[in-house]
Write an enzyme that holds these catalytic residues in place. Structure first.
Site, PDB file in Angstrom:
ATOM      1  N   LYS A   1       1.467   5.965  -7.567  1.00  0.00           N
ATOM      2  CA  LYS A   1       1.380   7.341  -8.042  1.00  0.00           C
ATOM      3  C   LYS A   1       2.709   8.084  -7.872  1.00  0.00           C
ATOM      4  CE  LYS A   1      -3.607   7.634  -7.369  1.00  0.00           C
ATOM      5  NZ  LYS A   1      -3.870   7.439  -8.807  1.00  0.00           N
TER       6      LYS A   1
ATOM      7  N   GLU B   1      -8.075   6.453 -12.352  1.00  0.00           N
ATOM      8  CA  GLU B   1      -8.294   5.008 -12.240  1.00  0.00           C
ATOM      9  C   GLU B   1      -9.575   4.853 -11.447  1.00  0.00           C
ATOM     10  OE1 GLU B   1      -8.893   1.593 -11.395  1.00  0.00           O
ATOM     11  OE2 GLU B   1      -7.385   1.759  -9.820  1.00  0.00           O
TER      12      GLU B   1
ATOM     13  N   CYS C   1     -10.994  -2.713  -7.333  1.00  0.00           N
ATOM     14  CA  CYS C   1     -11.681  -2.046  -8.447  1.00  0.00           C
ATOM     15  C   CYS C   1     -11.814  -2.947  -9.667  1.00  0.00           C
ATOM     16  CB  CYS C   1     -10.955  -0.755  -8.810  1.00  0.00           C
ATOM     17  SG  CYS C   1      -9.214  -0.984  -9.200  1.00  0.00           S
TER      18      CYS C   1
ATOM     19  N   GLU D   1      -1.919   3.778 -15.095  1.00  0.00           N
ATOM     20  CA  GLU D   1      -0.925   3.645 -14.037  1.00  0.00           C
ATOM     21  C   GLU D   1       0.049   2.551 -14.486  1.00  0.00           C
ATOM     22  OE1 GLU D   1      -1.172   5.623 -11.375  1.00  0.00           O
ATOM     23  OE2 GLU D   1      -3.158   5.528 -10.446  1.00  0.00           O
TER      24      GLU D   1
END
EC number: 1.2.1.8
Length: 490
Positions: free
Chosen positions: A162, A252, A286, A464
């Site tokens: 980030k 995300e 994830c 991202e």
């Protein structure tokens, strides 16, 4: 007594206590030991961080892209120099095996920072002629102060994913790590300061959602929010960010990703991929491929290969370099995973292995759940529909390609998907039909810095990594220049 002293907030290039005086316990999930009491940021702390970030961002944006890149590259060097120490801290806080955190977490985060330090200099506008005496040009300007909220599974990597594009584009960032795993984000802030980042350009506010998370998404002087976490929380973050000041958002979110094993696949390769797609980081990834589709005729052969590989998993102390499978990140999360497992049993899935908490010997105080495989699963089962975020693989059978693709897409998620086949024509045919933002053929899980990461449907908004993400941390200004005398119609 906690292993480490109280952990403070990081605002304006230094550690400061939370103004409210409240703290949160941070626990080693392998032992239940309290690692530290971390100060819990509040609204007043956020306001101070925003003021600091606004001042720092002005200094940071005034530097040339070359100057900014040099500072970011110094941070990359420091990250790599301190990889082992940061990895050990990450392991203590997350429970992930040291063999993982040493080779992946800090390394891949540093790679992304290095990537954006390089491509920042390519962030250029365009000049377009309109007619003989007129043209326009565009500028990519930083947004200003942006906020980010991290997840607990890859703390320092997510912080870097980030921060890297945001800082490279000239912004300042206020980062809220997960209250479960905040320790390495604070170390990252120290590294940025040591590398020469102006004070206030990267502030870290540990704390829970109620005390600081919601305030971060609502703050009128924050221009964008980047969030990594579950879909349900993501909806709240997005609603809060948009209703307060129409902030831009990057999300995300969760997934329930399909892995399709084709009839011509090498079953040993497919089993290796399925293991990595379900049990790496104890299933707390994830993009995990938790819905594994295998041809009906190959089910028993594939089950046997999976069970043989489960026997090779080394479960134990995450600090032991031989360990390949550690605990879940918290007691609360362990309980949620165990509840899903019990639901799978109750709904008729056939348990092949695992399905329980591990409490033998040294594991007794930790949050360990055995690697779990269910077979004879159906699409309507809860374990097949809902993200579990733990070491639970659901095996489903299919009869033809069209059926596999249709069922793979029958989900509200769309984060990742994979296909295992030696036939690349088949692979492309299937991948092009799968509704997922990240797809792998004959592999799983790698996300290099230039590769955009993000989902379809309710698995996310925006991306991202990759070049487009750098531009997403800028706003485009169009400027028309008239060289001739202006001709009015009046």
């Amino acid at each position: 007594m906690p292993r480490f002293p109280d952990q403070l907030l990081y605002i304006g290039g230094r550690y400061v206590p939370a103004r409210g005086g409240h703290t949160l316990e941070v626990v080693n999930p392998a032992t239940g030991e309290v690692l530290a009491n971390v100060h819990n940021a509040g609204v007043d702390d956020l306001d101070a961080a925003v003021d600091s970030a606004k001042a720092g961002q002005q200094r940071w944006a005034a530097l040339t892209t070359v100057e900014r890149s040099r500072i970011l590259l110094r941070a990359v060097a420091l990250l790599r120099e301190r990889n082992d120490a940061l990895a050990q801290l990450e392991t203590l806080n997350t429970g992930k095996p040291l063999s993982e955190t040493r080779s992946v977490d800090v390394v891949t985060g540093a790679d992304v920072l290095e990537y954006y330090a390089g491509v920042a200099q390519a962030l250029q506008g365009a000049q377009v002629p309109l007619r003989e005496g007129s043209f326009f040009y565009t500028r990519h300007e930083p947004l200003g102060v942006v906020g980010a909220i991290g997840a607990w599974n890859y703390p320092i990597q997510i912080a870097l994913w980030k921060a890297a594009p945001a800082l490279a584009a000239g912004n300042a960032m206020i980062f809220k790590p997960s209250e479960v795993t905040p320790l390495t984000a604070l170390k990252l802030a120290e590294i940025f300061t040591e590398a020469g980042l102006p004070d206030g350009v990267f502030n870290v506010l540990p704390g829970d959602g109620a005390s600081v998370g919601t305030a971060l998404t609502e703050h009128p002087q924050i221009e964008k929010i980047s969030f990594t976490g579950g879909t349900a929380t993501g909806r709240k973050v997005m609603a809060s960010a948009s209703s307060s000041s129409l902030k831009e958002v990057t999300m995300e979110l969760g997934g329930k990703s399909p892995l399709i094993v084709c009839a011509d696949a090498d079953l040993d390769v497919a089993a290796d991929i399925a293991m990595m797609a379900n049990f790496y980081s104890s299933g707390q990834v994830c993009t995990n491929g938790t819905r594994v589709f295998v041809p009906r005729a190959l089910r028993h052969a594939f089950e046997a290969r999976l069970l043989a590989r489960v026997q090779r998993i080394h479960i134990g102390d995450p600090l032991d370099e031989r360990t390949t499978f550690g605990p879940l990140a918290s007691a609360a999360h362990m309980q949620r995973v165990l509840e899903h497992i019990e639901q799978g049993k109750a709904e008729g899935a056939r348990l092949l292995c695992g399905g329980e908490r591990l409490q033998d010997g040294a594991l007794v105080q930790g949050y360990y759940v055995a690697p779990t495989i269910f077979s004879d699963c159906t699409d309507v089962m809860t374990i097949v529909r809902e993200e579990i975020f733990g070491p639970v693989l659901s095996l489903l059978t299919y009869d033809d390609e069209d059926e596999a693709v249709t069922r793979a897409n029958a989900t509200t998620y769309g984060l990742a998907a994979g296909v295992v086949t030696p036939d690349l024509a088949r692979a492309h045919r299937l991948i092009h039909r799968l509704e997922a933002g990240i797809c792998w053929v004959n592999t799983w899980g790698e996300s290099p810095a230039p590769m955009p990461v993000g989902g379809y449907k309710q698995s996310g908004v925006g991306r991202e990594n990759g070049l487009a993400t750098l531009q997403a941390y800028t706003r485009t200004k169009s400027v028309q220049i008239e060289l001739e005398r202006y001709a009015s119609v009046f």
